[in-house]
Design a protein around this motif. Sequence first.
Motif, PDB file in Angstrom:
ATOM      1  N   THR A 203     -41.304   6.055   7.160  1.00 40.11           N
ATOM      2  CA  THR A 203     -41.739   7.436   7.368  1.00 40.11           C
ATOM      3  C   THR A 203     -41.343   7.917   8.754  1.00 40.11           C
ATOM      4  N   ALA A 204     -41.535   7.063   9.753  1.00 36.53           N
ATOM      5  CA  ALA A 204     -41.209   7.445  11.132  1.00 36.53           C
ATOM      6  C   ALA A 204     -39.701   7.580  11.338  1.00 36.53           C
ATOM      7  N   LYS A 205     -38.934   6.629  10.837  1.00 29.97           N
ATOM      8  CA  LYS A 205     -37.476   6.697  11.004  1.00 29.97           C
ATOM      9  C   LYS A 205     -36.898   7.918  10.291  1.00 29.97           C
ATOM     10  N   GLY A 206     -37.519   8.289   9.180  1.00 29.54           N
ATOM     11  CA  GLY A 206     -37.037   9.434   8.421  1.00 29.54           C
ATOM     12  C   GLY A 206     -37.227  10.760   9.128  1.00 29.54           C
ATOM     13  N   GLU A 207     -37.982  10.768  10.216  1.00 29.49           N
ATOM     14  CA  GLU A 207     -38.124  11.995  10.997  1.00 29.49           C
ATOM     15  C   GLU A 207     -36.774  12.467  11.531  1.00 29.49           C
ATOM     16  N   LEU A 208     -35.837  11.529  11.718  1.00 27.34           N
ATOM     17  CA  LEU A 208     -34.506  11.932  12.162  1.00 27.34           C
ATOM     18  C   LEU A 208     -33.788  12.714  11.067  1.00 27.34           C
ATOM     19  N   ALA A 209     -33.893  12.256   9.821  1.00 26.39           N
ATOM     20  CA  ALA A 209     -33.286  12.985   8.710  1.00 26.39           C
ATOM     21  C   ALA A 209     -33.879  14.387   8.613  1.00 26.39           C
ATOM     22  N   GLU A 210     -35.173  14.514   8.826  1.00 23.81           N
ATOM     23  CA  GLU A 210     -35.838  15.808   8.768  1.00 23.81           C
ATOM     24  C   GLU A 210     -35.374  16.739   9.889  1.00 23.81           C
ATOM     25  N   ALA A 211     -34.980  16.163  11.009  1.00 19.80           N
ATOM     26  CA  ALA A 211     -34.582  16.964  12.168  1.00 19.80           C
ATOM     27  C   ALA A 211     -33.179  17.544  12.037  1.00 19.80           C
ATOM     28  N   VAL A 212     -32.362  16.980  11.152  1.00 18.88           N
ATOM     29  CA  VAL A 212     -30.986  17.462  10.996  1.00 18.88           C
ATOM     30  C   VAL A 212     -31.006  18.887  10.448  1.00 18.88           C
ATOM     31  N   VAL A 217     -25.428  16.985   9.348  1.00 22.07           N
ATOM     32  CA  VAL A 217     -25.198  15.920   8.369  1.00 22.07           C
ATOM     33  C   VAL A 217     -26.088  14.727   8.684  1.00 22.07           C
ATOM     34  N   ALA A 218     -26.697  14.176   7.644  1.00 19.97           N
ATOM     35  CA  ALA A 218     -27.498  12.956   7.751  1.00 19.97           C
ATOM     36  C   ALA A 218     -26.690  11.800   7.183  1.00 19.97           C
ATOM     37  N   ILE A 219     -26.396  10.822   8.026  1.00 17.41           N
ATOM     38  CA  ILE A 219     -25.639   9.639   7.610  1.00 17.41           C
ATOM     39  C   ILE A 219     -26.643   8.532   7.335  1.00 17.41           C
ATOM     40  N   LEU A 220     -26.735   8.105   6.081  1.00 17.58           N
ATOM     41  CA  LEU A 220     -27.786   7.196   5.630  1.00 17.58           C
ATOM     42  C   LEU A 220     -27.191   5.928   5.033  1.00 17.58           C
ATOM     43  N   ASN A 221     -27.858   4.810   5.273  1.00 19.52           N
ATOM     44  CA  ASN A 221     -27.429   3.507   4.787  1.00 19.52           C
ATOM     45  C   ASN A 221     -27.719   3.389   3.288  1.00 19.52           C
ATOM     46  N   ARG A 233     -35.336  14.168   2.318  1.00 22.05           N
ATOM     47  CA  ARG A 233     -36.111  14.677   3.459  1.00 22.05           C
ATOM     48  C   ARG A 233     -35.277  15.495   4.438  1.00 22.05           C
ATOM     49  N   THR A 234     -33.986  15.646   4.146  1.00 19.45           N
ATOM     50  CA  THR A 234     -33.139  16.369   5.079  1.00 19.45           C
ATOM     51  C   THR A 234     -32.657  17.688   4.488  1.00 19.45           C
ATOM     52  N   ARG A 235     -32.461  18.675   5.373  1.00 17.02           N
ATOM     53  CA  ARG A 235     -31.887  19.964   4.960  1.00 17.02           C
ATOM     54  C   ARG A 235     -30.362  19.926   5.078  1.00 17.02           C
ATOM     55  N   GLY A 236     -29.844  18.922   5.762  1.00 18.10           N
ATOM     56  CA  GLY A 236     -28.410  18.836   5.980  1.00 18.10           C
ATOM     57  C   GLY A 236     -27.689  18.150   4.836  1.00 18.10           C
ATOM     58  N   ARG A 237     -26.394  18.102   4.969  1.00 22.44           N
ATOM     59  CA  ARG A 237     -25.557  17.391   3.993  1.00 22.44           C
ATOM     60  C   ARG A 237     -25.749  15.892   4.196  1.00 22.44           C
TER      61      ARG A 237
END
Length: 462
Positions: A203-212, A217-221, A233-237
């Motif tokens: 949940t905490a790490k995903g705050e970065l995806a939310e901030a994009v 762009v959110a680069i995810l593993n 959780r992201t608004r970005g691509r």
Amino acid sequence: MIGMRLDEVAAAVEGRLAGADPAAVVTGPVEYDSRKPMAGGLFVAFPGEKVDGHEFAAAAVADGAVAVLGTRPVEGVPMVLVDDALAALAGLARAVLSRLPDLSVIGLTGSSGKTTTKDLVAQLTARLGPTVAPAGSLNNELGFPHTVLKADEQTRFLVLEMGARGAGHISYLAGIARPRVGVVLNVGNSHIGEFGSVDNIATAKGELAEAVPVDGVAILNADDERVRKMAVRTRGRVVLVGEAPDADVRADDVTLDSRGQASYTLRVARGSVPVRLRIPGRHQVANTLAAAAVARELGMPLRELGEALGELELRSGRRMDVFDRSDGVTVIDDSYNANPASTSAALRALATIGRGRRTVAVLGYMAELGEFERSGHEEVGRLAAELGVDRLVVVSAAAEAIHDGATAHPGWEGRSVVVGDQAAAIDALRADLRPGDVVLVKGSRYRTWDVVDALRENGTTA
């Protein structure tokens, strides 16, 4: 930092000037260590119980600082006075970024590999334009804005590592510098004692995806299910990276050489290119894929990217630094910090590099595991036994569960010893090491550093 008048600095930090010329311009660095160069800069004085930065304010000005940002006036010193120096530092960083609209901010987080991947990304972006990135792991509410303030009008890329020890920490950092490119590497059990569960860490790490932002762009593993789920959780691509078949930036045909250095085929939507890394560790495949995805988003051609990945180096100390001593002993220095996931990766690297040779693991206490402390240490010990590590030196009684996990593993033919401190570990190595051995040293901060330093200094076995 970009040039700013003191009245502009005061406005940015909601402070007031005392004994300072409003028109004086800060042209140099913003520093909180009075030993750093101060010419034209701004010294930040943090109050403290043991060391109070205000006591060094006059010396900082004498060394060339234009003024001091602090919480109380100092006689004869030009001051920018604020209620909270740390909050003021964040405010100043936000103000500087607001004046650099053409700057691309790249933010990275993850339970392990943040600092290494930050270094890899910065090496790639430096090929595309002037880059600012922190040395080491300056990823908290102090080091993060301090790094931001190094950017100026020439900076094109700002690469920032984002750490968290609780919910809201990454959101706070993103409020200082919002990444256009956000990278989430993995979710593990680092700091699990503070978070309470791996799901809370996710949940905490995903705050970065939310901030994009929407245009980011959110680069995810793709190979970490908890990270993959952050796509919603992201608004970005979203760009998925990994070895999964549906990854947008993918590694195929991964092989390892005798030094644990990986080769693979990098595949993207419009082509592929061979990659041969010169940094050790199977886990570096994931790190370099994340870095490659960033570089692709910023415009690096695929052919150039394949070559650039092969030239990447490890820049931050005590992280997978493999060196050979004059007596034929190979040392893997991964001693900067440790958690069960990063220690497991290091042990696998030891098994690869040490194939056909005697392997020794010197493992120290892993901090901040909370209720998972014993199970986390036992897990590492079991893996060491499963991988066939020949010698295990466990540093301190606090880490004894590593020994317990290894010795309880059926069929393990290795030998484990628990020693009281690093000095005893050094003595044990000197008595037992022989030419051709491969030694891994790993532990939470400072707890095995003396061991590595002794291995560097002492180039001959007993």
